[in-house]
Design a protein around this motif. Structure first.
Motif, mmCIF file in Angstrom:
data_model
loop_
_atom_site.group_PDB
_atom_site.id
_atom_site.type_symbol
_atom_site.label_atom_id
_atom_site.label_comp_id
_atom_site.label_asym_id
_atom_site.label_seq_id
_atom_site.Cartn_x
_atom_site.Cartn_y
_atom_site.Cartn_z
ATOM 1 N N THR A 99 -4.115 10.557 2.339
ATOM 2 C CA THR A 99 -3.951 9.138 1.999
ATOM 3 C C THR A 99 -2.694 8.583 2.679
ATOM 4 O O THR A 99 -2.700 7.457 3.189
ATOM 5 C CB THR A 99 -3.850 8.937 0.476
ATOM 6 O OG1 THR A 99 -2.853 9.825 -0.060
ATOM 7 C CG2 THR A 99 -5.179 9.220 -0.194
ATOM 8 N N TRP A 107 0.854 4.249 -3.023
ATOM 9 C CA TRP A 107 0.626 5.679 -2.825
ATOM 10 C C TRP A 107 1.875 6.501 -3.110
ATOM 11 O O TRP A 107 1.783 7.669 -3.503
ATOM 12 C CB TRP A 107 0.107 5.944 -1.411
ATOM 13 C CG TRP A 107 -1.311 5.516 -1.250
ATOM 14 C CD1 TRP A 107 -1.786 4.497 -0.488
ATOM 15 C CD2 TRP A 107 -2.449 6.069 -1.922
ATOM 16 N NE1 TRP A 107 -3.134 4.376 -0.625
ATOM 17 C CE2 TRP A 107 -3.584 5.330 -1.488
ATOM 18 C CE3 TRP A 107 -2.630 7.112 -2.826
ATOM 19 C CZ2 TRP A 107 -4.865 5.607 -1.950
ATOM 20 C CZ3 TRP A 107 -3.903 7.388 -3.292
ATOM 21 C CH2 TRP A 107 -5.010 6.650 -2.850
ATOM 22 N N LEU A 122 -3.180 13.902 -1.175
ATOM 23 C CA LEU A 122 -1.940 13.144 -1.017
ATOM 24 C C LEU A 122 -1.562 13.008 0.454
ATOM 25 O O LEU A 122 -1.151 11.937 0.915
ATOM 26 C CB LEU A 122 -0.799 13.826 -1.783
ATOM 27 C CG LEU A 122 -0.909 13.825 -3.306
ATOM 28 C CD1 LEU A 122 0.244 14.621 -3.915
ATOM 29 C CD2 LEU A 122 -0.912 12.405 -3.855
ATOM 30 N N GLU A 161 0.835 -1.200 0.000
ATOM 31 C CA GLU A 161 0.000 0.000 0.000
ATOM 32 C C GLU A 161 0.871 1.251 0.000
ATOM 33 O O GLU A 161 0.579 2.226 -0.692
ATOM 34 C CB GLU A 161 -0.920 -0.006 1.224
ATOM 35 C CG GLU A 161 -2.020 1.029 1.159
ATOM 36 C CD GLU A 161 -3.025 0.895 2.293
ATOM 37 O OE1 GLU A 161 -3.996 1.666 2.303
ATOM 38 O OE2 GLU A 161 -2.823 0.026 3.173
#
Length: 377
Positions: free
Chosen positions: A156, A95, A153, A91
């Motif tokens: 997240t 990102w 951004l 993850e």
């Protein structure tokens, strides 16, 4: 790459000379008649505008070429960092590259416009300038769009960070890792309950072998065992690293797991994760029978900082439990620590001593009946 840098340096020097030369020409034109001056300015603007845009195009080509050329060397010391070997790492990678794509796209769009405008709106004596002092709508648009994108951004990333910084699952394997100049020490909670015993910095004594400052008045410390050469963890099970430093700042970095957390003197930190690729899995995936996970220190901590490494071994769950049972507790390795155990807990402590270990005279004189000692290891 070296040749490219040399070529760019030569281009920069040539352009500098041309700019100085052209400036002298412009100054001469300004002193002459107005028509000749306009012609000189017109010519200079055309050359500058076209030159700037050509420079931008060449820069974009150079940026992408240098990226793909150097990509093979990115962190080559860690086997080119294949896909993450932990659940949260995948993850994190997603990102990271999503953020890189957004930033790269923004960079290209903004700078393309920046270099295109001098070409499109260069001086033209037939064009009438328009006075355009302010536009509220435009101000709001170019403020809100970057704000929304950046906030997206940030949040997240914060969500992923909060997840790994949250309380570890109750079934997590708790392991303590301690940094000191210049090496890592690891402590496990043993096989009976997996709980780490208390420690106290005042009890640290390297000469006697108590490098962690383990407090033997806490019965949870009786089956604790340590290791300074390897850190073993099970595959597919949550692992909670309790991190601390004994002297100066250090930092636990496990690149393949995407784990990084500072070790701060006097301020314990933590990081929990789930490894989903064993060492054997990675050897097969990379086709490298010599592959090893590695823990490095990424906080400059002194002269031998470069050598502060530790091998990480990710075992299959059954192999991990077998390995734990084969380890010898700190108390069994150093029977003299029995003297630090309170009289009321000595009977429990004796269970973790080898059968040939001498009984404690204090306990015997107190009339405590001790069971036959057998090692649980």
């Amino acid at each position: 790459m070296t040749l490219l840098i040399v070529a760019l340096a030569i281009v920069f020097i040539v352009l500098t000379i041309l700019v100085i030369s052209k400036t002298q020409t412009l100054l001469k034109g300004v002193k002459g008649d107005s028509e000749q001056s306009e012609e000189v300015v017109d010519s200079a603007n055309n050359i500058n505008a076209i030159g700037l845009f050509v420079f931008w195009i060449l820069s974009v080509v150079g940026i992408f070429w240098s990226f793909f050329y150097a990509k093979k060397d990115f962190l080559i010391a860690y086997g080119d960092l294949p896909s993450a070997s932990s659940v949260h790492g995948k993850e994190t990678d997603y990102w990271f590259w999503f953020g890189m794509a957004v930033v790269t796209a923004s960079f290209l769009v903004v700078n393309t416009v920046l270099f295109y405008f001098p070409l499109k709106y260069r001086y033209n004596k037939k064009r009438t300038a328009h006075f355009y002092p302010h536009n509220n709508t435009l101000e709001i648009v170019w403020t809100l769009i970057p704000a929304v994108v950046m906030a997206g951004l940030v949040f997240t990333g914060l969500r992923v960070w909060n997840k790994v910084m949250s309380e570890a699952p109750k079934d997590a394997e708790v392991i303590e890792i301690m940094g000191k100049q210049f090496g890592w020490q690891v402590r496990y909670g043993g096989v009976d309950n997996g709980k780490l015993g208390n420690y106290n910095y005042k009890l640290i004594d390297d000469a006697s072998g108590n490098e962690f400052g383990v407090d033997f008045t806490d019965e949870n410390s009786f089956d604790d065992f340590t290791n300074s050469s390897e850190l073993h963890i099970p595959k597919g099970k949550p692992v909670l690293l309790k991190i601390r430093a004994r002297d100066v700042l250090h930092s636990v970095f496990i690149p393949h797991m995407r784990v990084k957390m500072d070790a701060v003197p006097g301020m314990p930190t933590k990081f929990w994760f789930i490894a989903d690729k064993s060492t054997a899995d990675m050897k097969a995936e990379l086709g490298n029978p010599d592959f090893k996970y590695e823990i490095a220190c990424t906080e400059v901590c002194g002269r031998s900082h470069f050598a502060m490494k530790l091998i990480l071994v990710v075992d299959e769950p059954a192999d991990y439990e077998k390995w734990k049972k084969e380890q010898k507790s700190l108390l069994a390795s150093k029977p003299e620590f029995l003297e630090k155990v309170p009289a009321s807990l000595k009977a429990k402590a004796m269970k973790y001593l080898p059968s040939e270990a001498p009984s404690d005279s204090t306990t015997a004189s107190a009339g405590t009946s001790l069971p036959t000692v057998t090692s649980l290891r």
